[in-house]
Design a protein around this motif. Structure first.
Motif, PDB file in Angstrom:
ATOM      1  N   LYS A   1       4.313   2.039   7.507  1.00 57.27           N
ATOM      2  CA  LYS A   1       3.272   3.038   7.285  1.00 57.27           C
ATOM      3  C   LYS A   1       3.228   4.051   8.415  1.00 57.27           C
ATOM      4  CE  LYS A   1       1.992   0.925   3.562  1.00 57.27           C
ATOM      5  NZ  LYS A   1       2.965  -0.183   3.581  1.00 57.27           N
ATOM      6  N   ASP A   2       2.972   5.299   8.043  1.00 58.85           N
ATOM      7  CA  ASP A   2       2.861   6.367   9.022  1.00 58.85           C
ATOM      8  C   ASP A   2       1.684   6.091   9.955  1.00 58.85           C
ATOM      9  OD1 ASP A   2       3.808   8.630  10.135  1.00 58.85           O
ATOM     10  OD2 ASP A   2       3.273   9.980   8.491  1.00 58.85           O
ATOM     11  N   LEU A   3       1.846   6.481  11.204  1.00 57.62           N
ATOM     12  CA  LEU A   3       0.818   6.219  12.208  1.00 57.62           C
ATOM     13  C   LEU A   3      -0.478   6.927  11.844  1.00 57.62           C
ATOM     14  CD1 LEU A   3       0.243   4.927  14.985  1.00 57.62           C
ATOM     15  CD2 LEU A   3       0.895   7.102  16.006  1.00 57.62           C
ATOM     16  N   GLY A   4      -1.600   6.258  12.095  1.00 55.70           N
ATOM     17  CA  GLY A   4      -2.899   6.881  11.861  1.00 55.70           C
ATOM     18  C   GLY A   4      -3.594   6.272  10.669  1.00 55.70           C
ATOM     19  N   PHE A   5      -4.135   7.109   9.819  1.00 57.14           N
ATOM     20  CA  PHE A   5      -4.922   6.649   8.682  1.00 57.14           C
ATOM     21  C   PHE A   5      -4.133   5.694   7.795  1.00 57.14           C
ATOM     22  CE2 PHE A   5      -6.175   7.133   4.220  1.00 57.14           C
ATOM     23  CZ  PHE A   5      -7.492   6.728   4.283  1.00 57.14           C
ATOM     24  N   ASP A   6      -2.881   6.037   7.500  1.00 64.64           N
ATOM     25  CA  ASP A   6      -2.055   5.235   6.614  1.00 64.64           C
ATOM     26  C   ASP A   6      -1.905   3.806   7.128  1.00 64.64           C
ATOM     27  OD1 ASP A   6      -0.370   4.469   4.620  1.00 64.64           O
ATOM     28  OD2 ASP A   6       1.232   5.864   5.074  1.00 64.64           O
ATOM     29  N   SER A   7      -1.552   3.651   8.411  1.00 66.53           N
ATOM     30  CA  SER A   7      -1.344   2.314   8.959  1.00 66.53           C
ATOM     31  C   SER A   7      -2.658   1.539   9.091  1.00 66.53           C
ATOM     32  CB  SER A   7      -0.647   2.395  10.325  1.00 66.53           C
ATOM     33  OG  SER A   7      -1.387   3.178  11.228  1.00 66.53           O
TER      34      SER A   7
ATOM     35  N   SER B   1      -6.252  -3.536   4.368  1.00 65.60           N
ATOM     36  CA  SER B   1      -5.867  -4.165   3.106  1.00 65.60           C
ATOM     37  C   SER B   1      -5.270  -5.544   3.348  1.00 65.60           C
ATOM     38  CB  SER B   1      -4.866  -3.267   2.372  1.00 65.60           C
ATOM     39  OG  SER B   1      -4.856  -3.550   0.982  1.00 65.60           O
ATOM     40  N   GLN B   2      -4.492  -5.696   4.419  1.00 63.76           N
ATOM     41  CA  GLN B   2      -3.947  -7.007   4.759  1.00 63.76           C
ATOM     42  C   GLN B   2      -5.066  -8.021   5.009  1.00 63.76           C
ATOM     43  OE1 GLN B   2      -1.329  -6.350   8.100  1.00 63.76           O
ATOM     44  NE2 GLN B   2       0.409  -5.820   6.805  1.00 63.76           N
ATOM     45  N   GLU B   3      -6.103  -7.594   5.708  1.00 59.54           N
ATOM     46  CA  GLU B   3      -7.235  -8.485   5.981  1.00 59.54           C
ATOM     47  C   GLU B   3      -7.928  -8.899   4.677  1.00 59.54           C
ATOM     48  OE1 GLU B   3      -9.637  -6.205   8.610  1.00 59.54           O
ATOM     49  OE2 GLU B   3      -8.229  -6.320  10.287  1.00 59.54           O
ATOM     50  N   LEU B   4      -8.047  -7.950   3.748  1.00 64.05           N
ATOM     51  CA  LEU B   4      -8.678  -8.256   2.462  1.00 64.05           C
ATOM     52  C   LEU B   4      -7.837  -9.239   1.649  1.00 64.05           C
ATOM     53  CD1 LEU B   4      -9.951  -4.715   1.400  1.00 64.05           C
ATOM     54  CD2 LEU B   4     -11.351  -6.652   2.111  1.00 64.05           C
ATOM     55  N   VAL B   5      -6.513  -9.094   1.711  1.00 70.95           N
ATOM     56  CA  VAL B   5      -5.642 -10.024   0.984  1.00 70.95           C
ATOM     57  C   VAL B   5      -5.757 -11.431   1.568  1.00 70.95           C
ATOM     58  CG1 VAL B   5      -3.241 -10.585   0.423  1.00 70.95           C
ATOM     59  CG2 VAL B   5      -4.044  -8.234   0.207  1.00 70.95           C
ATOM     60  N   THR B   6      -5.888 -11.525   2.868  1.00 64.57           N
ATOM     61  CA  THR B   6      -6.108 -12.831   3.494  1.00 64.57           C
ATOM     62  C   THR B   6      -7.387 -13.474   2.961  1.00 64.57           C
ATOM     63  OG1 THR B   6      -4.984 -12.108   5.519  1.00 64.57           O
ATOM     64  CG2 THR B   6      -6.400 -14.039   5.692  1.00 64.57           C
TER      65      THR B   6
END
Length: 401
Positions: free
Chosen positions: A57-63, A69-74
């Protein structure tokens, strides 16, 4: 089964984005109906890998959006009742030249300064990752938070969770009209299986989102971008976690690479994902060929050659099958997730390109917050608005004049 004609929210599209929206919206106590023209998860979400990535992911908002989203998937892995093969193993990018290593060091430095868990890998680190790597690879980089899932199973798990909260799922119902009653503000969604009504509508139709947009008189700048994948048998323990070539970033964002003409033509960059079933997925390619999903064996052979360059022993692999899907591409590589100002109660959640799996959870959560008119949302909404493309076009016209 009695079909409910009216819901507070109708979601058009039964892929992973629509499934996530349905889950978070139903969980918030809102009645929701998902309308899918075919079977659930029969489009893009069934023709992709299962990577939940921040590394690309591009640095900033995207990353930052990707990390949330990773935290939500956990959390979903603990909440949902149907397992979806969640594995948080991290992922790596490998480099084949000094130029790529220099670019990787810059990428890691920028990401770590922003607080992301990135680190450089040298030649010995790469060899420890896999003895099957080509001997001339110089190193790479790692993101520790990345994970993999079964995208098909996650979609169904989200739908199962949504139904437990009262959501209604209607399949094989093609949307033919979407109209708003000015007097009542209520939306009517005509389908091949009858008419549904709702206070609010979410267009989560992926590459077909522009078709739904035209039904309400708006243009949605999403274009299908074709991608191939190979499913191969795991005859040897090639890798235990997701690996990509550093050139994948250049391929994704349209940069220039030092590769042969065919690799450049098809946008091929090596991606390898081990699956829980002991097979592995090999990709990837990027082409603008409208809605053509026919497998192109020239592209498949190009992907195989690229994989063998990084893993020479893959020349002996057994291919189980190949398939191609369509990614909903936008010019700035960010999705459109917003309410359309000119159409009260009409929302868009589409345009994730190859990041639909990665960003499904945060998209579903954000849309549920917009539907309930929350003042504070899980991520900022400004970068994801539809009207950003109009502003870009206005700037171009101004520069041209």
């Amino acid at each position: 089964m009695n079909v409910r004609a009216h819901s507070e929210v109708v979601v058009i599209g039964g892929g992973i984005i629509g499934s996530a929206i349905a889950y978070y919206t139903a969980k918030a106590g809102i009645s929701v109906t998902v309308i899918e023209r075919g079977d659930l998860v029969s489009g893009t979400s069934s023709r992709c890998d299962g990577n939940i990535l921040a590394i690309d992911k591009d640095l900033g908002f995207d990353s930052q959006m990707s990390l949330i989203s990773q935290e939500l998937v956990t959390e979903l892995n603990k909440e949902l009742q149907i397992p979806f093969e969640y594995r948080r193993t991290g992922s790596i990018l490998v480099c084949e030249s000094e130029e790529e290593m220099e670019a990787a060091e810059k990428w890691v430095r920028q990401q770590t300064e922003a607080g992301l868990p990135f680190r450089m890998l040298d030649r010995s680190d790469i060899k420890q990752e896999s003895a099957y790597f080509a001997d001339d690879l110089l190193g790479g980089l790692e993101c520790a938070t990345d994970s993999t899932i079964n995208s098909y199973m996650l979609s169904y798990s989200l739908i199962d969770g949504a139904e437990r909260y009262g959501a209604q799922i209607v399949t094989k119902a093609e949307v033919t009209s979407v109209n708003r009653d000015i007097a009542t503000g209520q939306w009517g969604i005509g389908t091949s299986e009858g008419t549904f009504t709702a206070k609010k509508v979410v267009n989560a139709a992926g590459v077909w989102a522009p078709t739904i947009g035209r039904l309400v008189g708006i243009e949605i700048p999403i274009v299908p971008r074709k991608g191939h994948l190979i499913v191969a048998s795991r005859q040897m323990p090639v890798m235990v976690r997701n690996v990509m070539e550093f050139g994948y970033l250049l391929s994704k964002f349209g940069g220039k690479r030092k590769v042969d003409q065919e690799t450049e033509k098809y946008g091929v960059a090596m991606v390898l994902e081990p699956t829980e079933s002991q097979n592995f997925l090999v990709g990837s390619s990027r082409q603008f060929v409208n809605f053509n999903t026919k497998v192109d064996l020239d592209v498949v052979r190009c992907i195989a050659r690229r994989a063998i360059r990084f893993y020479p022993k893959l020349a002996d692999m057994t291919i189980i099958r190949t398939y191609a899907g369509l990614r909903p591409w936008t010019e700035d590589h960010l999705p459109i997730v917003c309410q359309v100002e000119a159409l009260p109660g009409f929302f868009i959640a589409a345009g994730h390109e190859g990041d639909g799996i990665s960003l499904a959870a945060v998209t579903g959560k954000l849309i549920s917050e917009l539907l309930t008119e929350q003042e504070q949302t899980i991520i900022p909404t400004e970068p994801l608005r539809l009207d950003r493309f109009r502003k870009t076009e206005e700037c171009r016209q101004h520069d041209a004049s």
